[in-house]
Write a protein that holds these residues in place. Sequence first.
Motif, PDB file in Angstrom:
ATOM      1  N   THR A   1       0.851  -1.199   0.000  1.00  0.00           N
ATOM      2  CA  THR A   1       0.000   0.000   0.000  1.00  0.00           C
ATOM      3  C   THR A   1       0.881   1.242   0.000  1.00  0.00           C
ATOM      4  OG1 THR A   1      -1.697  -1.185   1.235  1.00  0.00           O
ATOM      5  CG2 THR A   1      -1.863   1.223   1.197  1.00  0.00           C
ATOM      6  N   LEU A   2       0.634   2.104  -0.973  1.00  0.00           N
ATOM      7  CA  LEU A   2       1.335   3.387  -1.058  1.00  0.00           C
ATOM      8  C   LEU A   2       0.428   4.452  -0.454  1.00  0.00           C
ATOM      9  CD1 LEU A   2       3.626   5.211  -2.215  1.00  0.00           C
ATOM     10  CD2 LEU A   2       2.302   5.286  -4.348  1.00  0.00           C
ATOM     11  N   ILE A   3       0.939   5.122   0.580  1.00  0.00           N
ATOM     12  CA  ILE A   3       0.138   6.176   1.209  1.00  0.00           C
ATOM     13  C   ILE A   3       0.741   7.532   0.859  1.00  0.00           C
ATOM     14  CG2 ILE A   3      -0.562   7.193   3.413  1.00  0.00           C
ATOM     15  CD1 ILE A   3      -0.893   4.419   4.514  1.00  0.00           C
ATOM     16  N   LEU A   4      -0.111   8.398   0.306  1.00  0.00           N
ATOM     17  CA  LEU A   4       0.297   9.758  -0.042  1.00  0.00           C
ATOM     18  C   LEU A   4      -0.418  10.687   0.921  1.00  0.00           C
ATOM     19  CD1 LEU A   4      -0.435   9.127  -3.755  1.00  0.00           C
ATOM     20  CD2 LEU A   4       1.850   9.292  -2.771  1.00  0.00           C
ATOM     21  N   SER A   5       0.362  11.355   1.739  1.00  0.00           N
ATOM     22  CA  SER A   5      -0.243  12.209   2.760  1.00  0.00           C
ATOM     23  C   SER A   5       0.094  13.671   2.503  1.00  0.00           C
ATOM     24  CB  SER A   5       0.293  11.778   4.140  1.00  0.00           C
ATOM     25  OG  SER A   5      -0.165  12.671   5.128  1.00  0.00           O
ATOM     26  N   TYR A   6      -0.945  14.458   2.277  1.00  0.00           N
ATOM     27  CA  TYR A   6      -0.768  15.921   2.250  1.00  0.00           C
ATOM     28  C   TYR A   6      -1.653  16.463   3.369  1.00  0.00           C
ATOM     29  CZ  TYR A   6      -0.528  20.764   1.147  1.00  0.00           C
ATOM     30  OH  TYR A   6      -0.312  22.119   1.270  1.00  0.00           O
ATOM     31  N   THR A   7      -1.105  16.472   4.572  1.00  0.00           N
ATOM     32  CA  THR A   7      -1.896  16.867   5.750  1.00  0.00           C
ATOM     33  C   THR A   7      -1.034  17.766   6.644  1.00  0.00           C
ATOM     34  OG1 THR A   7      -1.214  14.803   6.855  1.00  0.00           O
ATOM     35  CG2 THR A   7      -3.351  14.783   5.753  1.00  0.00           C
ATOM     36  N   PRO A   8      -0.660  18.954   6.140  1.00  0.00           N
ATOM     37  CA  PRO A   8       0.333  19.764   6.859  1.00  0.00           C
ATOM     38  C   PRO A   8      -0.181  20.486   8.105  1.00  0.00           C
ATOM     39  CG  PRO A   8      -0.416  20.924   4.902  1.00  0.00           C
ATOM     40  CD  PRO A   8      -1.063  19.569   4.874  1.00  0.00           C
ATOM     41  N   ARG A   9      -1.498  20.646   8.228  1.00  0.00           N
ATOM     42  CA  ARG A   9      -2.009  21.484   9.317  1.00  0.00           C
ATOM     43  C   ARG A   9      -1.891  20.772  10.664  1.00  0.00           C
ATOM     44  NH1 ARG A   9      -6.582  22.793  12.068  1.00  0.00           N
ATOM     45  NH2 ARG A   9      -7.723  20.979  11.279  1.00  0.00           N
TER      46      ARG A   9
ATOM     47  N   VAL B   1       4.488   8.256   1.839  1.00  0.00           N
ATOM     48  CA  VAL B   1       5.123   9.431   1.226  1.00  0.00           C
ATOM     49  C   VAL B   1       4.439  10.663   1.787  1.00  0.00           C
ATOM     50  CG1 VAL B   1       5.601  10.653  -0.929  1.00  0.00           C
ATOM     51  CG2 VAL B   1       5.661   8.149  -0.882  1.00  0.00           C
ATOM     52  N   ASP B   2       5.189  11.443   2.548  1.00  0.00           N
ATOM     53  CA  ASP B   2       4.652  12.692   3.091  1.00  0.00           C
ATOM     54  C   ASP B   2       4.920  13.797   2.070  1.00  0.00           C
ATOM     55  OD1 ASP B   2       4.106  15.063   4.351  1.00  0.00           O
ATOM     56  OD2 ASP B   2       4.907  14.434   6.298  1.00  0.00           O
ATOM     57  N   LEU B   3       3.870  14.161   1.340  1.00  0.00           N
ATOM     58  CA  LEU B   3       4.046  15.134   0.245  1.00  0.00           C
ATOM     59  C   LEU B   3       4.358  16.533   0.759  1.00  0.00           C
ATOM     60  CD1 LEU B   3       1.162  13.983  -2.150  1.00  0.00           C
ATOM     61  CD2 LEU B   3       3.624  13.638  -2.488  1.00  0.00           C
ATOM     62  N   THR B   4       4.234  16.760   2.071  1.00  0.00           N
ATOM     63  CA  THR B   4       4.604  18.070   2.616  1.00  0.00           C
ATOM     64  C   THR B   4       6.096  18.123   2.945  1.00  0.00           C
ATOM     65  OG1 THR B   4       4.209  17.561   4.953  1.00  0.00           O
ATOM     66  CG2 THR B   4       2.317  18.288   3.662  1.00  0.00           C
ATOM     67  N   GLU B   5       6.757  16.962   2.899  1.00  0.00           N
ATOM     68  CA  GLU B   5       8.206  16.930   3.152  1.00  0.00           C
ATOM     69  C   GLU B   5       8.963  16.609   1.875  1.00  0.00           C
ATOM     70  OE1 GLU B   5       9.672  15.415   6.620  1.00  0.00           O
ATOM     71  OE2 GLU B   5       8.165  16.529   7.738  1.00  0.00           O
ATOM     72  N   GLU B   6       8.348  15.754   1.055  1.00  0.00           N
ATOM     73  CA  GLU B   6       8.981  15.332  -0.198  1.00  0.00           C
ATOM     74  C   GLU B   6       8.013  15.668  -1.320  1.00  0.00           C
ATOM     75  OE1 GLU B   6      10.660  11.237  -2.255  1.00  0.00           O
ATOM     76  OE2 GLU B   6       9.666  11.130  -0.328  1.00  0.00           O
ATOM     77  N   ALA B   7       8.085  16.908  -1.809  1.00  0.00           N
ATOM     78  CA  ALA B   7       7.138  17.336  -2.844  1.00  0.00           C
ATOM     79  C   ALA B   7       7.657  16.947  -4.221  1.00  0.00           C
ATOM     80  CB  ALA B   7       6.936  18.844  -2.769  1.00  0.00           C
TER      81      ALA B   7
ATOM     82  N   LYS C   1      10.853   8.331  -9.551  1.00  0.00           N
ATOM     83  CA  LYS C   1      10.799   7.482  -8.353  1.00  0.00           C
ATOM     84  C   LYS C   1       9.355   7.391  -7.837  1.00  0.00           C
ATOM     85  CE  LYS C   1      12.079   7.596  -3.519  1.00  0.00           C
ATOM     86  NZ  LYS C   1      12.561   8.478  -2.477  1.00  0.00           N
ATOM     87  N   MET C   2       8.661   8.529  -7.860  1.00  0.00           N
ATOM     88  CA  MET C   2       7.262   8.533  -7.404  1.00  0.00           C
ATOM     89  C   MET C   2       6.393   7.688  -8.326  1.00  0.00           C
ATOM     90  SD  MET C   2       6.744  12.306  -5.831  1.00  0.00           S
ATOM     91  CE  MET C   2       7.444  12.585  -4.192  1.00  0.00           C
ATOM     92  N   MET C   3       6.681   7.772  -9.626  1.00  0.00           N
ATOM     93  CA  MET C   3       5.931   6.954 -10.586  1.00  0.00           C
ATOM     94  C   MET C   3       6.189   5.471 -10.333  1.00  0.00           C
ATOM     95  SD  MET C   3       6.430   6.569 -14.624  1.00  0.00           S
ATOM     96  CE  MET C   3       7.899   5.635 -14.234  1.00  0.00           C
ATOM     97  N   GLN C   4       7.445   5.130 -10.062  1.00  0.00           N
ATOM     98  CA  GLN C   4       7.786   3.724  -9.812  1.00  0.00           C
ATOM     99  C   GLN C   4       7.090   3.209  -8.549  1.00  0.00           C
ATOM    100  OE1 GLN C   4       9.527   2.017 -12.215  1.00  0.00           O
ATOM    101  NE2 GLN C   4       8.810   0.239 -11.062  1.00  0.00           N
ATOM    102  N   GLN C   5       7.004   4.074  -7.531  1.00  0.00           N
ATOM    103  CA  GLN C   5       6.285   3.672  -6.303  1.00  0.00           C
ATOM    104  C   GLN C   5       4.841   3.317  -6.640  1.00  0.00           C
ATOM    105  OE1 GLN C   5       6.977   7.297  -4.078  1.00  0.00           O
ATOM    106  NE2 GLN C   5       8.429   6.283  -2.702  1.00  0.00           N
TER     107      GLN C   5
ATOM    108  N   PHE D   1      -2.209  -1.024  -3.697  1.00  0.00           N
ATOM    109  CA  PHE D   1      -3.240  -0.089  -3.230  1.00  0.00           C
ATOM    110  C   PHE D   1      -2.608   1.294  -3.036  1.00  0.00           C
ATOM    111  CE2 PHE D   1      -4.446  -4.281  -1.584  1.00  0.00           C
ATOM    112  CZ  PHE D   1      -5.720  -4.400  -2.117  1.00  0.00           C
ATOM    113  N   VAL D   2      -3.436   2.319  -3.244  1.00  0.00           N
ATOM    114  CA  VAL D   2      -3.001   3.699  -2.996  1.00  0.00           C
ATOM    115  C   VAL D   2      -4.018   4.357  -2.078  1.00  0.00           C
ATOM    116  CG1 VAL D   2      -2.443   5.942  -4.022  1.00  0.00           C
ATOM    117  CG2 VAL D   2      -2.150   3.865  -5.372  1.00  0.00           C
ATOM    118  N   VAL D   3      -3.525   5.044  -1.061  1.00  0.00           N
ATOM    119  CA  VAL D   3      -4.407   5.872  -0.227  1.00  0.00           C
ATOM    120  C   VAL D   3      -3.892   7.304  -0.326  1.00  0.00           C
ATOM    121  CG1 VAL D   3      -5.301   6.321   2.090  1.00  0.00           C
ATOM    122  CG2 VAL D   3      -4.842   3.971   1.372  1.00  0.00           C
ATOM    123  N   LEU D   4      -4.764   8.196  -0.742  1.00  0.00           N
ATOM    124  CA  LEU D   4      -4.398   9.610  -0.851  1.00  0.00           C
ATOM    125  C   LEU D   4      -5.200  10.400   0.177  1.00  0.00           C
ATOM    126  CD1 LEU D   4      -3.233  12.168  -2.201  1.00  0.00           C
ATOM    127  CD2 LEU D   4      -5.071  11.995  -3.877  1.00  0.00           C
TER     128      LEU D   4
END
Length: 204
Positions: free
Chosen positions: A4-12, A37-43, A78-82, A88-91
């Motif tokens: 499972t690939l988790i993409l988190s954009y939850t900066p608040r 993958v924390d998209l607020t740290e690794e954009a 790299k993100m595409m390869q992930q 599964f993906v959770v965004l």
Amino acid sequence: MKKTLILSYTPRDNSNTKKMLDFFIENNQEKTEITLVDLTEEAPDLLLKENLNLYVNRNFGGAELTDEQQSVLAKNDKMMQQLLDTDFVVLASPMYNFSIPATVKAWFDAVIQAGKTFGYTENGIKGLCEDTKALILMTSGSDFGMEPYKGVNFATPFLITAFDFLGIPAEAINKFGMIQYADKSEQMIAEAKEDIKMVSDKWY
Ligand SMILES: Cc1cc2nc3c(=O)[nH]c(=O)nc-3n(C[C@H](O)[C@H](O)[C@H](O)COP(=O)(O)O)c2cc1C
């Protein structure tokens, strides 16, 4: 074990979307191998002049890139390869300005790659991530089921369409109205957890 690939954009601080995501992780971490993958740290890199032209020349024009040119595309590749490597993906993301945060859009711009995650066939365009499923966890401040915002949720249609383009069926758990119905926000999160549990039980 399924991935499972988790993409988190939850900066608040105290993010409500993150509460939903944390529940997903707690509930499933024993059942699946998670890459977070924390998209607020690794954009992802925005598509600008240099990388856009390298991408177009490589993926549409068939050009062989030098190692140096390839390295310009490395982060988004790299993100595409992930994505290619996961089941599964959770965004998880809030709604920003009727749509998705720019960083989340940048992730789609990074991973939607011709010849890799979608391709052209005799019958038209085909998503190449067919064995993958996605779950979208989203909150917003306002209720989009009533005026004046009825019909202007551009986030969910974009996300469902973009995943579908990749060949990925996606379902969304939206808790809209977190500010409008602030007194009910706890209850809305509790409802979201029930929905998350149902999707998790289907997946794993
Ligand atoms: C930059 C920004 C833009 C926002 N745009 C919208 C919007 O267009 N519609 C809406 O209903 N809420 C909007 N909100 C409110 C958030 O979507 C809402 O508070 C959400 O629950 C925040 O999620 P979080 O708790 O995970 O940070 C916006 C908030 C921010 C910070």
